[in-house]
Design an enzyme around this catalytic site. Sequence first.
Site, short mmCIF file in Angstrom:
data_model
loop_
_atom_site.label_atom_id
_atom_site.label_comp_id
_atom_site.label_asym_id
_atom_site.label_seq_id
_atom_site.Cartn_x
_atom_site.Cartn_y
_atom_site.Cartn_z
N CYS A 1 57.00 -68.04 -39.42
CA CYS A 1 55.96 -68.67 -39.70
C CYS A 1 54.97 -68.03 -40.61
O CYS A 1 54.73 -69.27 -41.74
CB CYS A 1 54.45 -68.26 -38.09
SG CYS A 1 55.32 -66.81 -37.82
N HIS B 1 47.89 -68.46 -39.11
CA HIS B 1 47.78 -67.12 -40.11
C HIS B 1 47.31 -67.98 -41.28
O HIS B 1 47.28 -69.15 -41.76
CB HIS B 1 49.01 -67.38 -40.04
CG HIS B 1 50.31 -66.61 -39.40
ND1 HIS B 1 49.39 -66.16 -37.85
CD2 HIS B 1 51.59 -66.14 -39.46
CE1 HIS B 1 50.80 -65.49 -37.52
NE2 HIS B 1 51.64 -65.80 -37.79
O1 L14 Z 1 59.44 -65.74 -36.21
O2 L14 Z 1 53.67 -62.43 -34.83
O3 L14 Z 1 60.50 -63.58 -36.55
O4 L14 Z 1 54.48 -61.35 -33.52
C1 L14 Z 1 58.50 -62.13 -35.40
C2 L14 Z 1 57.16 -61.57 -34.99
C3 L14 Z 1 57.53 -64.49 -35.23
C4 L14 Z 1 55.92 -63.96 -34.61
C5 L14 Z 1 59.43 -63.83 -36.22
C6 L14 Z 1 54.41 -61.77 -34.65
C7 L14 Z 1 58.47 -63.55 -35.86
C8 L14 Z 1 55.71 -62.31 -34.35
#
Ligand code: L14
Length: 337
Positions: free
Chosen positions: A131, A244
């Site tokens: 993301c 974010h």
């Molecule tokens: O897509 O915010 O690799 O804890 C893994 C951690 C998505 C967000 C990914 C988080 C992320 C996630």
Amino acid sequence: MSGKGLNVAIAGATGAVGEEFISILQERKFPVADIRFLASERSEGKKLEFSGESIKVEVLKEDSFEGIELALFSAGGARSKQFAPAAVKSGAVVVDNSSTFRMEPEVPLVVPEVNAHAISGHKGIIANPNCSTIQMVVALKPLHDYSRIKRVIVSTYQSVSGTGKKAVHELESQVKNLMSMQEIECSVYPHQIAFNCLPHIDRFEDNGFTFEEIKMINETRKIMEDDDMAVTATTVRVPVFYAHSESVYIETEEKITADTARELLLNAPGVQVVDDPSKNEYPLAVEAAGKDEVFVGRIREDLFSSNALNLWVVSDNIRKGAALNAIQIAENLFETG
Ligand code: L14
Ligand code: 25A
């Protein structure tokens, strides 16, 4: 694509991203002939609405994908690893939200505004990037096309929804409990997240970086197709529910003035410039939540390096950072957009 639409399966349909898949498919009138909702035993039999129909959630299994043409996965990396190959074997194209396949050379890692051309090379699986990476590369691509970006230094301010529904509930209940002088529980994150900042997202690697930081570094270079781009990241969890935010510093080969950068970003696909300090206007997480765009502001030239810019980049991590980007990939793939 069959006559009236595609047969679609959603793995992780009851999760934070899964629910967003369901609403975005309807919002964008994605041509769906038939849809299957898959999750764990916890959700078996639960009913979810789709286009006025009530559909039962089934348990995700190897044989869940018979007749499926498009499988959208967001049920955690372990499930992707176990079940995506079965979906491909059944003839489906998988768009996978986990980090499992992203860096495999034969798997396209796609942000349609940046590298849609990579989609056609797929062998059954297309990876949806991290993301934080998605929103950053949408903002950087138009600048990189104008003058190559040599170096990126990014610090993130990431919302809890990225971790899933349980993390949203953890922040909610910690805030409530702290405001009424009660004990708090920390189960999703190792420390209190309410009224705090945790410089820790995903696991720690041996080199001192977190895996979230390593993903931003590797994925940015893969999507931008530039192995010479130097990237460093510090990823931080903040007590925000959705969207974010990122502070991004870039160094370019030629100078890009702040005015030129603003002009390039005004004309860039998927970007909205919000940059009027005289009116206190800059991108904000609470305003980006629920929206599709990547919002960019605080665009300014560095005071010491002549070829460097600072930016503030904000986007909804569950939409552009996950479900929306995956559905845009599917729209490109099946030319339904
Ligand atoms: O897509 O915010 O690799 O804890 C893994 C951690 C998505 C967000 C990914 C988080 C992320 C996630
Ligand atoms: O560590 P992992 O496994 O890699 O994944 C970490 C978490 O990150 C989220 C997702 O959270 C996942 O659990 N996630 C994954 N990819 C993401 C991305 N790209 C991402 N977040 C942002 N961007 P989630 O809770 O929102 O979604 C989880 C979904 O996956 C389904 N699922 C889980 N295990 C499964 C499975 N499906 C099939 N087989 C399995 N073994 C999950 O379905 C949900 O759809 P569910 O039925 O298990 O969940 C229904 C409800 O239960 C809550 N819940 C989840 N885990 C637990 C739980 N409740 C109690 N105890 C639990 N251990 C969910 O919040 C949901 O409301």
